[in-house]
Structures are given as C-alpha cells and as structure tokens.
Design an enzyme around this catalytic site. Structure first.
Site, mmCIF file in Angstrom:
data_model
loop_
_atom_site.group_PDB
_atom_site.id
_atom_site.type_symbol
_atom_site.label_atom_id
_atom_site.label_comp_id
_atom_site.label_asym_id
_atom_site.label_seq_id
_atom_site.Cartn_x
_atom_site.Cartn_y
_atom_site.Cartn_z
ATOM 1 C CD GLU A 104 19.047 -16.631 14.590
ATOM 2 O OE1 GLU A 104 18.450 -15.576 14.267
ATOM 3 O OE2 GLU A 104 19.656 -17.339 13.782
ATOM 4 C CG ASP A 112 11.069 -20.920 9.768
ATOM 5 O OD1 ASP A 112 10.027 -21.419 10.196
ATOM 6 O OD2 ASP A 112 11.242 -20.687 8.546
ATOM 7 C CE LYS A 141 7.445 -18.131 11.088
ATOM 8 N NZ LYS A 141 7.767 -17.918 9.652
ATOM 9 C CG PHE A 194 6.793 -13.801 6.151
ATOM 10 C CD1 PHE A 194 7.899 -14.598 5.896
ATOM 11 C CD2 PHE A 194 6.955 -12.418 6.169
ATOM 12 C CE1 PHE A 194 9.142 -14.036 5.656
ATOM 13 C CE2 PHE A 194 8.201 -11.847 5.933
ATOM 14 C CZ PHE A 194 9.291 -12.660 5.673
ATOM 15 C CB VAL A 195 6.261 -12.568 11.965
ATOM 16 C CG1 VAL A 195 5.046 -13.381 12.380
ATOM 17 C CG2 VAL A 195 7.534 -13.365 12.196
ATOM 18 C CG ASP A 210 14.203 -8.810 6.381
ATOM 19 O OD1 ASP A 210 14.419 -9.796 7.101
ATOM 20 O OD2 ASP A 210 14.510 -8.764 5.174
ATOM 21 N NE ARG A 256 16.600 -5.847 8.341
ATOM 22 C CZ ARG A 256 16.740 -7.166 8.257
ATOM 23 N NH1 ARG A 256 16.349 -7.927 9.267
ATOM 24 N NH2 ARG A 256 17.267 -7.741 7.198
HETATM 25 P P1 IMP Z 1 15.696 -21.177 9.896
HETATM 26 O O1 IMP Z 1 14.643 -21.759 8.998
HETATM 27 O O2 IMP Z 1 15.437 -21.535 11.338
HETATM 28 O O3 IMP Z 1 17.058 -21.569 9.435
HETATM 29 O O4 IMP Z 1 15.565 -19.600 9.812
HETATM 30 C C1 IMP Z 1 16.246 -18.882 8.846
HETATM 31 C C2 IMP Z 1 15.983 -17.414 8.888
HETATM 32 O O5 IMP Z 1 14.789 -17.160 8.159
HETATM 33 C C3 IMP Z 1 15.711 -16.718 10.218
HETATM 34 O O6 IMP Z 1 16.870 -16.404 10.934
HETATM 35 C C4 IMP Z 1 15.042 -15.453 9.729
HETATM 36 O O7 IMP Z 1 16.014 -14.517 9.326
HETATM 37 C C5 IMP Z 1 14.270 -15.931 8.539
HETATM 38 N N1 IMP Z 1 12.844 -16.085 8.844
HETATM 39 C C6 IMP Z 1 12.167 -17.208 9.157
HETATM 40 N N2 IMP Z 1 10.870 -16.956 9.347
HETATM 41 C C7 IMP Z 1 10.710 -15.616 9.138
HETATM 42 C C8 IMP Z 1 9.573 -14.727 9.197
HETATM 43 O O8 IMP Z 1 8.413 -15.108 9.461
HETATM 44 N N3 IMP Z 1 9.822 -13.416 8.936
HETATM 45 C C9 IMP Z 1 11.065 -12.932 8.628
HETATM 46 N N4 IMP Z 1 12.152 -13.738 8.571
HETATM 47 C C10 IMP Z 1 11.974 -15.065 8.820
HETATM 48 MG MG MG Z 2 17.776 -14.107 11.012
#
Ligand code: IMP
Ligand code: MG
Length: 195
Positions: free
Chosen positions: A99, A103, A131, A152-153, A159, A165
């Site tokens: 991954e 997050d 995160k 937010f990164v 992206d 990207r």
């Molecule tokens: P989850 O919250 O762990 O399910 O993450 C879902 C998806 O959100 C990740 O795979 C990323 O694609 C996207 N994501 C989470 N945080 C960021 C960020 O800071 N920048 C860009 N995409 C993010």
């Molecule tokens: Mg992703």
C-alpha cells in the site's frame, strides 16, 4: 503566493529511497528461499512497488488489485468494490499486500480478509506511509516506511484528484482548495519547491 503556503516537503526523495532499500533488504532476508507475490493496490502504490521490487533480491512476483469505494466512503465504511482482481492463484503462496498509505485501515482490512479467504501460506502488509493516529481498524503492519502525521499528503504515487502522483517527494498539503485551484503551483522541480 509563497509555495510553502500551499505544500511542504514531508519526506524527500532521498529519504524515501533509503527507506525503500531498508524494507527491500528486510523482505529479502525474511523470505529467503521463497518467491513472494507482492500485491499492489492501484494506483497509489505503483511507484513504491516498482522501486521496492528492484531492491529485493528474490524471484518475486507482482500482481495488482484495483478497487473503488462505495459513495466515496471507503474511509468511513471500508466497503470497497474490487474493480480489477489479481491474476494469480495465491493459494499456499507468500503474499505481501503493498500500500501507499494506511489511513483508517479500513481498506487494507477489507483487502486482507479478501486475500486471506484464498488461503495463502502467509499474508503480510507493507506500506510506505502509516497514518497510525487515524487508525480505526486495528491492523498488523509488518513493513512500514514512515509514520505519517495526520495531514493530507501527495506525491510518490499519492494523489489529489488524480494529480501529483509523479512528484518525487512526498508533500504535506497546507491549502487543499488553493492547490486544487492551481495545480501548477507544485508541478515544478523539487529544488524550486524547496526554495
Ligand atoms: P484507509 O482510510 O486506510 O482505508 O485509506 C483509504 C485510502 O485513502 C488510501 O489507500 C489512500 O488511497 C487514500 N488516502 C488516505 N490518506 C491520504 C492522503 O493523505 N493522501 C492521498 N490519499 C490518501
Ligand atoms: Mg490507495
């Protein structure tokens, strides 16, 4: 407007390269004599995966999954739809889910349960960014590049509205609306950005 009002380098390309090498050598040691399948989640992990495999000294295999969230709500529900599944049978294989960022952990948890149901020999998670303060779904992460603050990164695969990207560094966005309105502000060389 000053570039630093929009976004700032959080992890530079050289630091990323060093961490990628560290992770690759850990994988090389841990999977000695085996041929793990690295499963990348499109599209964010594609840059990380392609750098990572070049530093792994094993006969690795790669595969990709593409997912889409329901109602843009992956962060909330963790329910995702598999748009493209992997091509290989992972039964009795060593699998590493790769991954870009974990997050809340909901997406990775869903993918892990999907992959686990196919009876791999082993299944681990490798993420460039963790995160961890945002975690909702508890998750064991075997390989992690950096712990990421609650920002937010963008860059190195990550992206904002499908852009950025290709940035070699990972940047923390200070002004999401400002950047979305004027993407060219950070589409310049890393040296220019740091000045
Ligand atoms: P989850 O919250 O762990 O399910 O993450 C879902 C998806 O959100 C990740 O795979 C990323 O694609 C996207 N994501 C989470 N945080 C960021 C960020 O800071 N920048 C860009 N995409 C993010
Ligand atoms: Mg992703």
């Amino acid at each position: 407007m000053d570039m630093t009002d929009i976004a700032n380098v959080l992890f530079g390309a050289e630091d990323i390269r060093d961490r990628v090498r560290d992770i690759a050598s850990a994988i090389t040691q841990d999977y000695e004599g085996r041929s793990p399948i690295l499963v990348g989640v499109l599209k964010g992990s594609s840059l990380f995966l392609s750098d990572l495999i070049r530093d792994i000294q094993l006969p690795v295999r790669i595969d990709f999954m593409s997912i889409s969230s329901f109602d843009g709500g992956a962060e909330k529900s963790g329910r995702v739809r598999i748009v493209k599944d992997i091509d290989q049978d992972i039964g009795n294989q060593d699998v590493i889910l790769v991954e870009d960022i974990v997050d809340t952990g909901l997406t990775a948890s869903y993918l892990l349960s999907t992959l686990q149901s196919r009876a791999p020999r082993s299944l681990e998670v490798c993420t460039l960014l963790d995160k961890s303060v945002r975690r909702i779904a508890p998750l064991q992460i075997r390989y992690r590049g950096f712990d990421c603050p609650d920002r937010f990164v963008i860059g190195y695969g990550l992206d904002l509205q499908e852009m950025f990207r290709n940035l070699p560094d990972i940047l923390a966005v200070e002004d999401l609306a400002g950047l979305a309105a004027n993407p060219s502000l950070v589409s310049m060389s890393p040296q220019e950005m740091k000045s």
